[in-house]
Design a protein around this motif. Structure first.
Motif, mmCIF file in Angstrom:
data_model
loop_
_atom_site.group_PDB
_atom_site.id
_atom_site.type_symbol
_atom_site.label_atom_id
_atom_site.label_comp_id
_atom_site.label_asym_id
_atom_site.label_seq_id
_atom_site.Cartn_x
_atom_site.Cartn_y
_atom_site.Cartn_z
ATOM 1 N N UNK A 1 -6.677 2.883 -1.514
ATOM 2 C CA UNK A 1 -5.502 2.179 -2.011
ATOM 3 C C UNK A 1 -5.385 0.808 -1.350
ATOM 4 N N UNK A 2 -5.711 0.739 -0.058
ATOM 5 C CA UNK A 2 -5.652 -0.527 0.675
ATOM 6 C C UNK A 2 -6.724 -1.493 0.193
ATOM 7 N N UNK A 3 -7.916 -0.989 -0.071
ATOM 8 C CA UNK A 3 -9.018 -1.835 -0.528
ATOM 9 C C UNK A 3 -8.749 -2.391 -1.923
ATOM 10 N N UNK A 4 -7.930 -1.690 -2.697
ATOM 11 C CA UNK A 4 -7.624 -2.119 -4.061
ATOM 12 C C UNK A 4 -6.423 -3.065 -4.126
ATOM 13 N N UNK A 5 -5.837 -3.365 -2.966
ATOM 14 C CA UNK A 5 -4.654 -4.228 -2.926
ATOM 15 C C UNK A 5 -4.987 -5.626 -3.453
ATOM 16 N N UNK B 1 0.840 -1.195 0.000
ATOM 17 C CA UNK B 1 0.000 0.000 0.000
ATOM 18 C C UNK B 1 0.878 1.250 0.000
ATOM 19 N N UNK B 2 2.000 1.179 0.738
ATOM 20 C CA UNK B 2 2.942 2.298 0.750
ATOM 21 C C UNK B 2 3.482 2.583 -0.634
ATOM 22 N N UNK B 3 3.783 1.530 -1.376
ATOM 23 C CA UNK B 3 4.272 1.708 -2.744
ATOM 24 C C UNK B 3 3.200 2.358 -3.605
#
Length: 208
Positions: free
Chosen positions: A60-64, A40-42
């Motif tokens: 962004x986290x949910x799309x991981x 997620x950081x990337x």
């Protein structure tokens, strides 16, 4: 019947190496939960300056995806710092918690390593380990790793980064990095890799 091993500890303490070895020894599944935050950081680094806004970071986290965890550049210092910043955002942690909890309940057994596995993700884990080492020892390990790829890396900067990350992880309001009350402490400062792995296996064998 599932068997869950929760392994926590600061950066470069050796928990990743120990976790992989333990999983291989017992035939358990392994999840480096730090990769979730690094991935997620990337994404945050590649997105925009608004990446650390809670609502953006949550999306962004949910799309991981599983593929995101296979990226070859998740171990860089830049991504590590971004991951540490992302990890303090409550919405991000909530988005990733269920994935981790589900992984931990696999019937073949599971080993999860991270910062809050024994305290938040798997408080009822069958075995909890807290793997640590002195900040200077951990900085030296990270320096050797990074300088092999980039000769311009300076030890003092790596040491300061380790100290800053420790402080951020331990002092955050949400799920701070602390050893669970019932965790077994393994200090790897003066242990060889094999000694540390055997210490972890011994604790798990005693429980199994």
């Amino acid at each position: 019947m599932s068997f869950t091993v929760a392994i926590d500890g600061p950066a470069a303490a050796g928990k990743g190496t120990i976790s992989k070895a333990v999983a291989a020894h017992f035939g358990f599944h392994h999840l480096d939960t730090g990769l979730l935050y690094r991935a997620v950081g990337k994404k945050a680094l590649n997105y925009s300056r608004t990446s650390y806004y809670p609502e953006i970071a949550e999306q962004l986290a949910l799309e991981l995806t599983a593929e995101d965890l296979q990226a070859t550049d998740l171990r860089t210092a830049e991504v590590a710092q971004a991951a540490s910043k992302i990890a303090v955002i409550p919405q991000v942690r909530t988005a990733l918690v269920q994935f981790q909890k589900t992984f931990a309940k696999q019937e073949d057994g599971a080993v999860l390593d991270g910062r809050d596995i024994g305290t938040v993700i798997c408080p009822d884990a069958d075995v909890k380990l807290f793997v640590t080492a002195s900040a200077r020892v951990r900085a030296d390990r990270r320096f050797k790793e990074l300088s092999a790829k980039d000769p311009s890396v300076e030890f003092e900067q790596v040491y300061q980064d380790v100290m800053a990350r420790d402080a951020r992880d331990a002092e955050r309001d949400v799920a701070p990095m602390v050893a669970a009350d019932d965790a077994h402490l393994i200090d790897t400062s003066t242990l060889s890799i094999e000694e540390a792995i055997q210490a972890a296996i011994a604790v798990i064998d005693a429980k199994k």
